[in-house]
Design a protein around this motif. Structure first.
Motif, PDB file in Angstrom:
ATOM      1  N   THR A   1       1.654 -25.746  -9.811  1.00 56.72           N
ATOM      2  CA  THR A   1       0.454 -26.349  -9.239  1.00 56.72           C
ATOM      3  C   THR A   1      -0.114 -25.585  -8.067  1.00 56.72           C
ATOM      4  N   GLN A   2       0.811 -25.150  -7.126  1.00 58.90           N
ATOM      5  CA  GLN A   2       0.186 -24.453  -6.197  1.00 58.90           C
ATOM      6  C   GLN A   2       1.295 -23.154  -5.740  1.00 58.90           C
ATOM      7  N   GLU A   3       0.734 -22.214  -5.161  1.00 61.47           N
ATOM      8  CA  GLU A   3       1.424 -21.179  -4.736  1.00 61.47           C
ATOM      9  C   GLU A   3       0.798 -20.151  -3.622  1.00 61.47           C
ATOM     10  N   ASP A   4       1.694 -20.104  -2.661  1.00 63.46           N
ATOM     11  CA  ASP A   4       1.097 -19.403  -1.318  1.00 63.46           C
ATOM     12  C   ASP A   4       2.143 -18.314  -0.958  1.00 63.46           C
TER      13      ASP A   4
ATOM     14  N   LEU B   1       7.198 -14.404   2.222  1.00 67.01           N
ATOM     15  CA  LEU B   1       7.794 -15.327   1.510  1.00 67.01           C
ATOM     16  C   LEU B   1       6.787 -16.165   0.662  1.00 67.01           C
ATOM     17  N   GLY B   2       7.197 -16.419  -0.680  1.00 58.88           N
ATOM     18  CA  GLY B   2       6.374 -17.324  -1.415  1.00 58.88           C
ATOM     19  C   GLY B   2       6.688 -18.713  -1.470  1.00 58.88           C
ATOM     20  N   ILE B   3       6.070 -19.779  -1.365  1.00 60.94           N
ATOM     21  CA  ILE B   3       6.484 -21.179  -1.596  1.00 60.94           C
ATOM     22  C   ILE B   3       5.433 -21.724  -2.931  1.00 60.94           C
ATOM     23  N   THR B   4       6.315 -22.219  -3.974  1.00 63.86           N
ATOM     24  CA  THR B   4       5.738 -22.409  -5.287  1.00 63.86           C
ATOM     25  C   THR B   4       6.008 -23.811  -5.551  1.00 63.86           C
ATOM     26  N   GLY B   5       5.150 -24.680  -6.228  1.00 60.32           N
ATOM     27  CA  GLY B   5       5.442 -25.706  -6.846  1.00 60.32           C
ATOM     28  C   GLY B   5       4.633 -26.887  -6.698  1.00 60.32           C
ATOM     29  N   LEU B   6       5.031 -28.181  -6.850  1.00 65.46           N
ATOM     30  CA  LEU B   6       4.255 -29.362  -6.569  1.00 65.46           C
ATOM     31  C   LEU B   6       3.778 -29.295  -5.000  1.00 65.46           C
ATOM     32  N   PRO B   7       2.642 -30.182  -4.581  1.00 63.69           N
ATOM     33  CA  PRO B   7       2.468 -29.929  -3.319  1.00 63.69           C
ATOM     34  C   PRO B   7       3.421 -30.593  -2.204  1.00 63.69           C
ATOM     35  N   ASP B   8       3.827 -31.503  -2.712  1.00 68.76           N
ATOM     36  CA  ASP B   8       4.776 -32.275  -1.846  1.00 68.76           C
ATOM     37  C   ASP B   8       6.222 -31.226  -1.481  1.00 68.76           C
ATOM     38  N   GLN B   9       6.481 -30.498  -2.754  1.00 69.52           N
ATOM     39  CA  GLN B   9       7.570 -29.644  -2.636  1.00 69.52           C
ATOM     40  C   GLN B   9       7.007 -28.355  -1.654  1.00 69.52           C
ATOM     41  N   CYS B  10       5.812 -27.939  -1.870  1.00 71.12           N
ATOM     42  CA  CYS B  10       5.468 -26.862  -1.063  1.00 71.12           C
ATOM     43  C   CYS B  10       5.334 -27.171   0.675  1.00 71.12           C
ATOM     44  N   ARG B  11       4.720 -28.443   0.664  1.00 70.80           N
ATOM     45  CA  ARG B  11       4.789 -28.910   1.911  1.00 70.80           C
ATOM     46  C   ARG B  11       6.096 -28.931   2.689  1.00 70.80           C
TER      47      ARG B  11
END
Length: 295
Positions: free
Chosen positions: A61-64, A135-145
């Motif tokens: 859903t999200q990847e930053d 580094l990368g953070i990937t997943g659902l918005p709540d997971q990423c936050r």
């Protein structure tokens, strides 16, 4: 996040000299050696893979991607180890040593912006000798936050200077184009190659320095310099990979250029296997690495 190819290879069909071997797609097993990895590790010697079934992951859903800088290699390495052993849900982690950090910033272009960044980092204590972490953070918005907050909280005490996702976006845009720099370097008369291995945390510094020192001085008898830099690209609770790039000037003839590469490659490969590293972490063995596999 997604795993390496041996983790994604679920099963398939292999054409062997004695007929077809079918590997079923079992999620996991404790019944003896893993035939899947035996097939992959044989690099075609046991048979030709004619059909593959792979494990897939839904698109996120999200990847930053984010970039931090640390004042020193020791602080940066400690931060990476802390993140991994704390099981922070990162999808990617890459740690550049000081020379690679300098090289990457030089290749980024936009010298005015980089100068401002350097001044800001120096003011925050990350001046000469600084190391860059991507580094990368990937997943659902709540997971990423949640992962984002935890990442910042764990790296701050170790001197991490958080710079947001601007440089991370630039990295993501260029991640598949950077290898094509090899062609540009060849045209300018330079040769570039890589060596990769992995080892326990307690041995990372020793092995990394041994590899770099050998490569950096490897052509001194020819009066030639070698530009060497390293990053850690894959992380485990037990240790890390080491990915070293080296660049040297081509000789006047193909034969001499090949001889220079062969010297750097063979002497460093010998040092790797004699100093607690594997001859390959991800690239495989093949003809180049076969002599070092028994060691």
């Amino acid at each position: 996040r997604y795993g390496r190819i041996e983790q994604m290879f679920a099963g398939g069909s292999i054409e062997t000299p004695k007929g077809r071997l079918d590997i079923p797609t079992i999620p996991a097993s404790s019944a003896g050696p893993d035939v899947r990895e035996m097939i992959l590790g044989s690099e075609g010697r046991m048979g030709v893979i004619s059909e593959v079934k792979v494990r897939v992951t839904p698109l996120p859903t999200q990847e930053d991607f984010y970039v931090l800088f640390f004042p020193s290699w020791e602080q940066a390495k400690a931060a990476a180890r802390h993140l991994v052993q704390s099981k922070v849900q990162l999808s990617m982690l890459r740690l550049s040593n000081a020379i690679e950090t300098t090289t990457q910033l030089a290749l980024a272009g936009h010298p005015g912006q980089i100068t401002l960044l350097e001044k800001y980092l120096a003011w925050r204590g990350a001046g000469e000798g600084k190391c860059m972490m991507t580094l990368g953070i990937t997943g659902l918005p709540d997971q990423c936050r949640s992962a984002h907050r935890l990442m910042k909280r764990l790296t701050r005490p170790l001197g991490g200077v958080y710079t947001g996702n601007f440089l991370g976006k630039k990295w993501a845009q260029k991640r598949f184009t950077m290898p094509y720099l090899r062609e540009a370097l060849w045209e300018k008369g330079y040769v570039v190659d890589t060596l990769e291995t992995s080892t326990d945390w307690s041995n990372v510094n020793h092995l990394l320095n041994t590899m770099e020192d050998n490569l950096r001085t490897g052509l001194a008898d020819k009066g030639e310099k070698v530009h060497v830099f390293t990053h850690l690209s894959h992380f485990y609770s037990q240790g890390s990979s080491i990915y070293t790039t080296y660049v040297f000037r081509a000789a006047d003839s193909y034969e001499e250029t090949l001889a220079r590469w062969h010297k750097l490659k063979t002497t460093t490969s010998e040092l790797i296997v004699n100093n607690g590293g594997t001859i390959s972490h991800q690239h495989g063995v093949g003809k180049d690495h076969a002599p070092y596999l028994p060691t």
